[in-house]
Design an enzyme around this catalytic site. Sequence first.
Site, mmCIF file in Angstrom:
data_model
loop_
_atom_site.group_PDB
_atom_site.id
_atom_site.type_symbol
_atom_site.label_atom_id
_atom_site.label_comp_id
_atom_site.label_asym_id
_atom_site.label_seq_id
_atom_site.Cartn_x
_atom_site.Cartn_y
_atom_site.Cartn_z
ATOM 1 N N CYS A 63 0.816 -1.228 0.000
ATOM 2 C CA CYS A 63 0.000 0.000 0.000
ATOM 3 C C CYS A 63 0.846 1.273 0.000
ATOM 4 O O CYS A 63 0.349 2.347 -0.335
ATOM 5 C CB CYS A 63 -0.947 0.006 1.190
ATOM 6 N N HIS A 98 -3.074 7.592 1.898
ATOM 7 C CA HIS A 98 -3.484 6.288 1.388
ATOM 8 C C HIS A 98 -4.884 6.002 1.923
ATOM 9 O O HIS A 98 -5.154 6.194 3.110
ATOM 10 C CB HIS A 98 -2.489 5.231 1.855
ATOM 11 N N ASN A 152 -9.973 0.259 -0.563
ATOM 12 C CA ASN A 152 -8.511 0.334 -0.493
ATOM 13 C C ASN A 152 -7.943 -0.242 -1.797
ATOM 14 O O ASN A 152 -8.016 -1.450 -2.021
ATOM 15 C CB ASN A 152 -8.034 -0.459 0.728
#
EC number: 2.3.1.180
Length: 325
Positions: free
Chosen positions: A115, A252, A282
């Site tokens: 990520c 993020h 996500n």
Amino acid sequence: MTAKRSVVLGCGSYLPQKVLTNAELAARIDTSDEWIVQRTGIRERHIAAEGEFTSDLALHAARAALDHAGLDAQAIDLIVLATSTPDNTFPATAVAVQNGLGINHGAAFDLQAVCSGFVFALATADNFLRAGAYKRALVIGAETFSRILDWNDRGTCVLFGDGAGAVVLEAQDQPGKPSDRGVLTTHLRSDGRHKAKLFVDGGPSTTQTVGHLRMEGREVFKHAVGMITDVIVDAFNATGTTAEDIDWFIPHQANKRIIDASAHKLHIAPQKVVLTVDQHGNTSAASIPLALAVAVKDGRVKKGDLVLFEAMGGGFTWGSALVRW
Ligand code: ACO
């Protein structure tokens, strides 16, 4: 004294057509819209179509970023693509994008920091450009996480989505002041002691399978806010800036609760936080450039604005970048 900076010339993104809502998930597994929204802020996510690969998403995003920059693909001599869901084990998905753009000069490679991938890729490209090795870079985050999810594991499958985002950077001489345009500072960290808390249980060298994402959600949550805020403080200290100076915080997009807690701890005003996790879920390395493209398109991010990026993910890896638009 002038300084070489990586100035952002444009950005773009791409989301697969299919939208998967929480209600649709609740019809398949034991979950509910209420549980997902309350714990994560996610309402829906996009899912790549059969036969639509990470490189396809990345190519769409790259073309959009080049259009936005008003550049021909031939002007690009470096492609850094962050992904944990490459088309194949090798070659790099970046070379498929390079080929799709008709570029056969310069270099193209993938980077894997889960990520945190986009921040790691931005920092990597920035260092190459400031060193004078390349002139213009495409930095891409692209993922098809839907392909590595265990769709029977309600603790993980509700969290992720597919998508891609890209920025075009150009090495430019700037006055060498905090008011310079471009990437002002980047800070990257990793700590492999946490590698079993968020991982994929397969791979070419271990199982010869692709595997599925596994996560100790609480453990990730426990570490996230501290790691994120530490590395943002590093960015503030390196540039003599404070939370007050930030125009836009583009984190993020993993979980609204992590984002809210990080912004609160740093005293970043809620109206400066760009949030897309509700619509994208996500998307790992793609989440920051996807959110950035939304905030640029709707006119929030304007020339001269100070934009703060941060990410944290598997490894653990985490990082921050401060960019003047
Ligand atoms: N629907 C309904 N119930 C669920 C679901 C679901 N989708 N998933 C888990 N539950 C249940 C569990 O089974 C458990 O039930 P039990 O009490 O009967 O055993 C209960 O909910 C609580 O489970 P926890 O896992 O403890 O739930 P928690 O409050 O920690 O929330 C979550 C889970 C949302 C994953 C949270 O831990 C989190 O946000 N962690 C951060 C993880 C993250 O964002 N990862 C993204 C990748 S890393 C990154 O990008 C930063």
